[in-house]
Scaffold this motif. Sequence first.
Motif, PDB file in Angstrom:
ATOM      1  N   GLY A 100      -4.923  -1.790  89.570  1.00 39.50           N
ATOM      2  CA  GLY A 100      -4.744  -0.353  89.663  1.00 39.50           C
ATOM      3  C   GLY A 100      -3.294   0.077  89.506  1.00 39.50           C
ATOM      4  N   ILE A 101      -2.358  -0.769  89.919  1.00 36.54           N
ATOM      5  CA  ILE A 101      -0.941  -0.443  89.744  1.00 36.54           C
ATOM      6  C   ILE A 101      -0.594  -0.451  88.262  1.00 36.54           C
ATOM      7  CG2 ILE A 101       1.427  -1.147  90.250  1.00 36.54           C
ATOM      8  CD1 ILE A 101       0.387  -2.404  92.842  1.00 36.54           C
ATOM      9  N   ASP A 102      -1.065  -1.462  87.549  1.00 35.03           N
ATOM     10  CA  ASP A 102      -0.812  -1.551  86.106  1.00 35.03           C
ATOM     11  C   ASP A 102      -1.436  -0.358  85.385  1.00 35.03           C
ATOM     12  OD1 ASP A 102      -0.386  -4.057  87.307  1.00 35.03           O
ATOM     13  OD2 ASP A 102      -0.711  -5.110  85.434  1.00 35.03           O
ATOM     14  N   GLY A 103      -2.668  -0.033  85.770  1.00 35.87           N
ATOM     15  CA  GLY A 103      -3.336   1.096  85.143  1.00 35.87           C
ATOM     16  C   GLY A 103      -2.635   2.405  85.414  1.00 35.87           C
ATOM     17  N   ALA A 124       9.714   7.420  81.969  1.00 28.35           N
ATOM     18  CA  ALA A 124       9.309   7.875  83.296  1.00 28.35           C
ATOM     19  C   ALA A 124       8.526   6.778  84.014  1.00 28.35           C
ATOM     20  CB  ALA A 124       8.475   9.144  83.191  1.00 28.35           C
ATOM     21  N   ALA A 125       7.603   6.125  83.290  1.00 24.18           N
ATOM     22  CA  ALA A 125       6.820   5.051  83.899  1.00 24.18           C
ATOM     23  C   ALA A 125       7.707   3.864  84.268  1.00 24.18           C
ATOM     24  CB  ALA A 125       5.712   4.610  82.944  1.00 24.18           C
ATOM     25  N   GLN A 126       8.662   3.534  83.419  1.00 24.86           N
ATOM     26  CA  GLN A 126       9.568   2.429  83.712  1.00 24.86           C
ATOM     27  C   GLN A 126      10.436   2.729  84.925  1.00 24.86           C
ATOM     28  OE1 GLN A 126      11.437   2.284  79.897  1.00 24.86           O
ATOM     29  NE2 GLN A 126       9.966   0.831  79.027  1.00 24.86           N
ATOM     30  N   THR A 127      10.842   3.979  85.067  1.00 28.52           N
ATOM     31  CA  THR A 127      11.641   4.376  86.227  1.00 28.52           C
ATOM     32  C   THR A 127      10.835   4.234  87.510  1.00 28.52           C
ATOM     33  OG1 THR A 127      12.922   5.926  84.877  1.00 28.52           O
ATOM     34  CG2 THR A 127      12.956   6.266  87.265  1.00 28.52           C
ATOM     35  N   ILE A 128       9.567   4.646  87.472  1.00 26.35           N
ATOM     36  CA  ILE A 128       8.685   4.487  88.626  1.00 26.35           C
ATOM     37  C   ILE A 128       8.535   3.010  88.964  1.00 26.35           C
ATOM     38  CG2 ILE A 128       6.308   4.743  89.432  1.00 26.35           C
ATOM     39  CD1 ILE A 128       6.198   7.347  87.742  1.00 26.35           C
ATOM     40  N   GLN A 129       8.327   2.194  87.953  1.00 24.16           N
ATOM     41  CA  GLN A 129       8.174   0.757  88.182  1.00 24.16           C
ATOM     42  C   GLN A 129       9.419   0.165  88.824  1.00 24.16           C
ATOM     43  OE1 GLN A 129       7.333  -1.503  84.644  1.00 24.16           O
ATOM     44  NE2 GLN A 129       7.173  -3.443  85.728  1.00 24.16           N
ATOM     45  N   LEU A 130      10.579   0.607  88.380  1.00 26.84           N
ATOM     46  CA  LEU A 130      11.828   0.109  88.941  1.00 26.84           C
ATOM     47  C   LEU A 130      11.976   0.507  90.402  1.00 26.84           C
ATOM     48  CD1 LEU A 130      14.584  -1.252  88.676  1.00 26.84           C
ATOM     49  CD2 LEU A 130      15.483   0.906  87.771  1.00 26.84           C
ATOM     50  N   ALA A 174       7.647  -6.217  90.121  1.00 27.58           N
ATOM     51  CA  ALA A 174       7.906  -7.360  89.234  1.00 27.58           C
ATOM     52  C   ALA A 174       7.223  -8.567  89.847  1.00 27.58           C
ATOM     53  CB  ALA A 174       9.409  -7.597  89.088  1.00 27.58           C
ATOM     54  N   PRO A 175       5.886  -8.576  89.887  1.00 28.31           N
ATOM     55  CA  PRO A 175       5.149  -9.594  90.641  1.00 28.31           C
ATOM     56  C   PRO A 175       5.379 -11.012  90.135  1.00 28.31           C
ATOM     57  CG  PRO A 175       3.674  -8.345  89.202  1.00 28.31           C
ATOM     58  CD  PRO A 175       4.989  -7.627  89.185  1.00 28.31           C
ATOM     59  N   GLU A 176       5.528 -11.919  91.088  1.00 23.91           N
ATOM     60  CA  GLU A 176       5.646 -13.343  90.797  1.00 23.91           C
ATOM     61  C   GLU A 176       4.724 -14.083  91.763  1.00 23.91           C
ATOM     62  OE1 GLU A 176       9.711 -14.512  91.069  1.00 23.91           O
ATOM     63  OE2 GLU A 176      10.390 -13.151  89.499  1.00 23.91           O
ATOM     64  N   PRO A 177       3.413 -14.027  91.535  1.00 20.67           N
ATOM     65  CA  PRO A 177       2.473 -14.648  92.481  1.00 20.67           C
ATOM     66  C   PRO A 177       2.663 -16.156  92.559  1.00 20.67           C
ATOM     67  CG  PRO A 177       1.363 -14.057  90.437  1.00 20.67           C
ATOM     68  CD  PRO A 177       2.725 -13.447  90.363  1.00 20.67           C
ATOM     69  N   PRO A 178       2.430 -16.724  93.732  1.00 21.35           N
ATOM     70  CA  PRO A 178       2.631 -18.172  93.898  1.00 21.35           C
ATOM     71  C   PRO A 178       1.557 -19.017  93.218  1.00 21.35           C
ATOM     72  CG  PRO A 178       1.736 -17.221  95.892  1.00 21.35           C
ATOM     73  CD  PRO A 178       2.060 -16.067  94.996  1.00 21.35           C
ATOM     74  N   PHE A 179       0.432 -18.373  92.852  1.00 26.15           N
ATOM     75  CA  PHE A 179      -0.656 -19.105  92.220  1.00 26.15           C
ATOM     76  C   PHE A 179      -1.160 -18.333  91.010  1.00 26.15           C
ATOM     77  CE2 PHE A 179      -1.011 -19.675  96.859  1.00 26.15           C
ATOM     78  CZ  PHE A 179      -0.684 -21.024  96.935  1.00 26.15           C
ATOM     79  N   ASP A 180      -1.671 -19.046  90.034  1.00 24.49           N
ATOM     80  CA  ASP A 180      -2.328 -18.425  88.881  1.00 24.49           C
ATOM     81  C   ASP A 180      -3.827 -18.420  89.152  1.00 24.49           C
ATOM     82  OD1 ASP A 180      -2.870 -17.295  86.471  1.00 24.49           O
ATOM     83  OD2 ASP A 180      -2.574 -19.121  85.290  1.00 24.49           O
ATOM     84  N   SER A 181      -4.219 -17.607  90.121  1.00 26.70           N
ATOM     85  CA  SER A 181      -5.605 -17.635  90.597  1.00 26.70           C
ATOM     86  C   SER A 181      -6.181 -16.232  90.672  1.00 26.70           C
ATOM     87  CB  SER A 181      -5.657 -18.296  91.985  1.00 26.70           C
ATOM     88  OG  SER A 181      -6.976 -18.512  92.403  1.00 26.70           O
ATOM     89  N   GLY A 182      -5.678 -15.343  89.814  1.00 23.34           N
ATOM     90  CA  GLY A 182      -6.056 -13.942  89.920  1.00 23.34           C
ATOM     91  C   GLY A 182      -7.266 -13.524  89.120  1.00 23.34           C
ATOM     92  N   THR A 183      -7.840 -14.435  88.321  1.00 22.55           N
ATOM     93  CA  THR A 183      -9.037 -14.124  87.553  1.00 22.55           C
ATOM     94  C   THR A 183      -9.991 -15.313  87.619  1.00 22.55           C
ATOM     95  OG1 THR A 183      -8.362 -15.066  85.428  1.00 22.55           O
ATOM     96  CG2 THR A 183      -7.588 -12.827  85.928  1.00 22.55           C
ATOM     97  N   PRO A 184     -11.274 -15.089  87.363  1.00 21.04           N
ATOM     98  CA  PRO A 184     -12.206 -16.222  87.334  1.00 21.04           C
ATOM     99  C   PRO A 184     -11.854 -17.245  86.267  1.00 21.04           C
ATOM    100  CG  PRO A 184     -13.412 -14.154  87.527  1.00 21.04           C
ATOM    101  CD  PRO A 184     -11.983 -13.796  87.242  1.00 21.04           C
ATOM    102  N   GLN A 185     -11.143 -16.823  85.238  1.00 21.46           N
ATOM    103  CA  GLN A 185     -10.771 -17.741  84.162  1.00 21.46           C
ATOM    104  C   GLN A 185      -9.630 -18.675  84.563  1.00 21.46           C
ATOM    105  OE1 GLN A 185     -11.083 -14.384  83.703  1.00 21.46           O
ATOM    106  NE2 GLN A 185     -13.053 -14.394  82.621  1.00 21.46           N
TER     107      GLN A 185
END
Length: 250
Positions: A172-175, A188-194, A199-210
């Motif tokens: 939802g954040i990306d959307g 404007a979107a880049q400013t909001i992101q900043l 700048a997510p750096e999750p500890p695992f690559d486990s965010g999708t069933p794939q």
Amino acid sequence: MTAFIRERNTAAMIDPGHHLQIGSLLFEGLDQIDLTGPFEVLSRIPNSTYGIFGKTMDPVRDIKGLRLTPDATLGEAPQLDVLHVPGGFGQEDLMADEEVLGWLRAQAADATCVFSVCTGALLLGAAGLLRGRRATTHWSAFETLPYFGAEAVDERVVVDGDWVFAAGVTAGIDGALRVAAELRGDEAAQTIQLHMVYAPEPPFDSGTPQTAPPEVVSKARKAVEGITARRTETAKRIGKELDVDLTTFS
């Protein structure tokens, strides 16, 4: 897997001098990140007013018990430029709620952008608004989309004209950032992101069933098999009511 299925539709950008009315649906049993993640973005869009709207003014609890309170009722909501529909387990209880579904239809008819997160897409489907659209939703409900007449697209964010669909929860954040770019431009979107330090750096690559380990996927599917079965039966019922031709999506 890519982040988006289409290039940004620059035609959707509107006059920056136009004050935007942005609103989110609130209901019992939603997933709060479906609401609060996009809130962090949508509430920062320049020259806009953001509100949360519920059936009543009573506080509700999300699926883990967080208490949330609407700003106004559905009937008090202005015509929204951006309609944001979150999801969560509580979505299933609204699939035949004509007050909510009618409100979604009325708001979507004149909105500049409709934005769903997770199983909020199923609510739009129950309102008859997904027919012919490319859409996505949470992986546990992804297979239900064709019953609503939608083309299911397995991407984190799907843009279909002036509609934006986020796959689930943190997507939802990306959307929402895509919505901000559509309405106020990339800077404007880049400013909001900043400002959000997003700048997510999750500890695992486990965010999708794939990408998650098979044993993790199996346990996760087992944990939601009850709500998944109920959603599937509801989707089939609505598909029949809408007279959806499933062969179109086979």
